[in-house]
Design an enzyme around this catalytic site. Structure first.
Site, PDB file in Angstrom:
ATOM      1  N   HIS A  99      48.995  29.388 -24.189  1.00 48.12           N
ATOM      2  CA  HIS A  99      50.034  29.869 -25.117  1.00 48.12           C
ATOM      3  C   HIS A  99      51.143  30.677 -24.453  1.00 48.12           C
ATOM      4  O   HIS A  99      52.105  31.065 -25.111  1.00 48.12           O
ATOM      5  CB  HIS A  99      49.405  30.627 -26.295  1.00 48.12           C
ATOM      6  CG  HIS A  99      48.859  31.988 -25.992  1.00 48.12           C
ATOM      7  ND1 HIS A  99      49.521  33.129 -26.350  1.00 48.12           N
ATOM      8  CD2 HIS A  99      47.722  32.385 -25.391  1.00 48.12           C
ATOM      9  CE1 HIS A  99      48.799  34.184 -25.984  1.00 48.12           C
ATOM     10  NE2 HIS A  99      47.701  33.750 -25.401  1.00 48.12           N
ATOM     11  N   ASN A 120      51.404  41.583 -16.806  1.00 48.18           N
ATOM     12  CA  ASN A 120      51.964  41.183 -18.096  1.00 48.18           C
ATOM     13  C   ASN A 120      52.989  42.172 -18.642  1.00 48.18           C
ATOM     14  O   ASN A 120      53.835  41.810 -19.445  1.00 48.18           O
ATOM     15  CB  ASN A 120      50.849  40.984 -19.132  1.00 48.18           C
ATOM     16  CG  ASN A 120      49.824  42.083 -19.116  1.00 48.18           C
ATOM     17  OD1 ASN A 120      49.222  42.368 -18.081  1.00 48.18           O
ATOM     18  ND2 ASN A 120      49.614  42.718 -20.247  1.00 48.18           N
ATOM     19  N   CYS A 122      50.735  50.396 -29.535  1.00 53.07           N
ATOM     20  CA  CYS A 122      50.651  50.616 -30.981  1.00 53.07           C
ATOM     21  C   CYS A 122      49.873  49.514 -31.672  1.00 53.07           C
ATOM     22  O   CYS A 122      49.209  49.739 -32.673  1.00 53.07           O
ATOM     23  CB  CYS A 122      52.041  50.720 -31.590  1.00 53.07           C
ATOM     24  SG  CYS A 122      53.112  49.374 -31.152  1.00 53.07           S
ATOM     25  N   GLY A 136      42.576  32.835 -22.131  1.00 54.88           N
ATOM     26  CA  GLY A 136      42.561  33.552 -20.855  1.00 54.88           C
ATOM     27  C   GLY A 136      41.487  34.625 -20.824  1.00 54.88           C
ATOM     28  O   GLY A 136      40.817  34.831 -19.801  1.00 54.88           O
ATOM     29  N   SER A 137      41.303  35.301 -21.944  1.00 53.55           N
ATOM     30  CA  SER A 137      40.301  36.374 -21.992  1.00 53.55           C
ATOM     31  C   SER A 137      38.905  35.818 -21.731  1.00 53.55           C
ATOM     32  O   SER A 137      38.109  36.429 -21.011  1.00 53.55           O
ATOM     33  CB  SER A 137      40.306  37.050 -23.363  1.00 53.55           C
ATOM     34  OG  SER A 137      41.580  37.564 -23.650  1.00 53.55           O
ATOM     35  N   GLN A 176      49.868  35.167 -16.642  1.00 58.40           N
ATOM     36  CA  GLN A 176      51.330  35.355 -16.703  1.00 58.40           C
ATOM     37  C   GLN A 176      52.058  34.633 -15.564  1.00 58.40           C
ATOM     38  O   GLN A 176      53.285  34.505 -15.606  1.00 58.40           O
ATOM     39  CB  GLN A 176      51.679  36.849 -16.654  1.00 58.40           C
ATOM     40  CG  GLN A 176      51.196  37.643 -17.845  1.00 58.40           C
ATOM     41  CD  GLN A 176      51.961  37.352 -19.136  1.00 58.40           C
ATOM     42  OE1 GLN A 176      53.060  36.804 -19.124  1.00 58.40           O
ATOM     43  NE2 GLN A 176      51.371  37.725 -20.259  1.00 58.40           N
TER      44      GLN A 176
HETATM   45  N1  PLP Z   1      45.543  38.161 -18.878  1.00 56.56           N
HETATM   46  C1  PLP Z   1      46.841  38.464 -18.945  1.00 56.56           C
HETATM   47  C2  PLP Z   1      47.551  38.936 -17.725  1.00 56.56           C
HETATM   48  C3  PLP Z   1      47.530  38.336 -20.159  1.00 56.56           C
HETATM   49  O1  PLP Z   1      48.817  38.651 -20.223  1.00 56.56           O
HETATM   50  C4  PLP Z   1      46.823  37.883 -21.291  1.00 56.56           C
HETATM   51  C5  PLP Z   1      47.500  37.788 -22.608  1.00 56.56           C
HETATM   52  O2  PLP Z   1      48.430  38.517 -22.893  1.00 56.56           O
HETATM   53  C6  PLP Z   1      45.466  37.565 -21.156  1.00 56.56           C
HETATM   54  C7  PLP Z   1      44.857  37.716 -19.930  1.00 56.56           C
HETATM   55  C8  PLP Z   1      44.671  37.072 -22.306  1.00 56.56           C
HETATM   56  O3  PLP Z   1      44.984  35.737 -22.589  1.00 56.56           O
HETATM   57  P1  PLP Z   1      44.575  35.116 -23.998  1.00 56.56           P
HETATM   58  O4  PLP Z   1      45.516  35.669 -24.996  1.00 56.56           O
HETATM   59  O5  PLP Z   1      44.720  33.639 -23.824  1.00 56.56           O
HETATM   60  O6  PLP Z   1      43.168  35.508 -24.228  1.00 56.56           O
END
Ligand code: PLP
Length: 395
Positions: free
Chosen positions: A203, A153, A326, A72-73, A181
């Site tokens: 994931h 999230n 943390c 996602g990132s 999410q």
């Molecule tokens: N965007 C949101 C809203 C998320 O909750 C997350 C992961 O927690 C991400 C992006 C990042 O996703 P990834 O872990 O697949 O890079």
């Protein structure tokens, strides 16, 4: 082995049996490179395209509008950086996002600011909602892109995505949403909701870690993320991770197919937990009471320290997360909880419980049994709580 309740599904989920089984052949016998012409190569290519169709079906788009990424990132980075780079050259150097996005968006926006782009961070209200009118008012002549997350999230608030999409369309501004999410928890149709780009990740929906996708509407030009071979139509080069792509396809198909029953069950579980835990004095539900993910519970307990709360819950076999960052090595409370107006010390005592379809009524009962005991124990030891009670007496 004592009881174990996994209630941190917004962090990641367990891979389902169906997803695991679907991936196995591509880790062993079906090892062909999808770019090769012989049969095991062609078979890999066919598997990738079948997965792309499954993702497209889940989003209401065409398969050629789906690009596989590593997470996602990566999808978020690609959407923001490439769009701003392209439109910035045409004088559109303004990006609109919100103050409580995931760091994959926030840190990317900050990086763009350092490069000379201008970013407006829209505030959210006390429940974490963005008013579409605010988006409308923030759009300028030089706005290139609006990026607003579908669902948060940490506190689970679901944004009015279709309204924001309609505003962007009317204004002729591109609209991206981070739906990491939201996938599998809310119905998504990128056409109806006027979404130009959307990020997702496997994931969070019982798929493997390290695979995601970016939907890019036909007609939206997105500069390449990785130059090299012809994979992903030349936009993201690199030999495809076939097994993981297949796993994503299976996970998203299952998530959407099972959504109705899951939402019904998890909304019930969520509301039971919220009803019971907010009976504890000096607690506050964070996020919107109804416009929230069926998976999300986020509650602040005054006079309690988040890390201690997590450690005690862990000792009772409950995996959850808290409102202070943390894990990132900082004790700063989360920017999301601060953005909805929580005081630092209240944000520090926050607990996020995030559910999945794998949770049972027994899990819910165990959470409801353990959390009040842990809060009572921590408050009994807390000088902050003692001071609070003293001040209360002297009021
Ligand atoms: N965007 C949101 C809203 C998320 O909750 C997350 C992961 O927690 C991400 C992006 C990042 O996703 P990834 O872990 O697949 O890079």
């Amino acid at each position: 082995m004592g009881r174990f309740v996994y209630a941190d599904n917004s962090a990641t989920t367990q891979v389902s049996d169906r997803v695991f089984e679907s991936m196995l052949p591509y880790l062993k016998e079906e090892y062909g490179n999808a770019s090769s012409l012989y049969k095991i190569g062609r078979d890999s290519s066919i598997a990738i395209e079948a997965a792309r169709e499954r993702v497209a079906k889940a989003l209401g788009c065409e398969p050629r509008e789906v690009y596989f990424t590593s997470c996602g990132s990566e999808s978020d980075n690609w959407a923001l950086k490439s769009t701003m780079e392209r439109l910035g050259k045409k004088g559109k150097k303004h990006l609109i996002t919100s103050a409580f996005e995931h760091h994959a968006i926030l840190h990317t926006a900050q990086h763009l600011e350092r490069l000379g782009y201008e970013v407006t961070y829209l505030p959210v209200d006390k429940d974490g909602l963005i008013d579409p009118q605010q988006v409308k008012e923030a759009i300028r002549e030089d706005t290139a892109l609006v990026s607003i997350m579908y669902a948060n999230n940490e506190i689970g608030t679901i944004q009015p995505i279709a309204e924001i999409g309609a505003i962007c369309k009317t204004a002729g501004v591109l609209f991206h949403t981070d739906a990491v999410q939201a996938i599998g928890n809310v119905p998504i149709d990128v056409r109806d909701q006027n979404i130009d780009m959307l990020s997702l990740s496997a994931h969070k929906i019982h798929g493997p870690k390290g695979i995601g996708a970016l939907y890019v509407r036909k007609g939206v030009v997105l500069p390449n993320l990785i130059d090299g071979g012809a994979q992903e139509r030349g936009h993201r080069a690199g030999t495809e991770n076939v097994a993981y792509i297949v796993g994503l396809g299976q996970a998203i198909e299952d998530a959407v197919a099972g959504m109705g029953a899951k939402v019904e069950k998890l909304t019930r579980f969520r509301d039971q937990i919220i009803a019971e835990l907010t009976k504890i004095p000096y607690t506050k539900l964070n996020g919107h009471p109804t416009k929230r993910l069926c998976t999300n519970v986020n509650i602040s307990f005054e006079g309690v320290e988040g890390e201690a709360l997590l450690l005690l819950l862990d000792s009772m076999g409950i995996a959850a997360s808290s409102g202070s960052a943390c894990t990132s090595g900082s004790l700063d409370p989360s920017h999301v909880l601060l953005s909805i107006g929580l005081r630092h010390e209240v944000a520090h005592g926050s607990l996020r419980l995030s559910l999945s379809d794998f949770n049972t009524q027994e899990d819910v009962d165990y959470i409801i049994e353990c959390v009040p005991k842990v809060i009572e124990r921590l408050r009994a030891m807390s000088p902050v709580w003692e001071d609070m009670m003293e001040a209360e007496k002297n009021k």
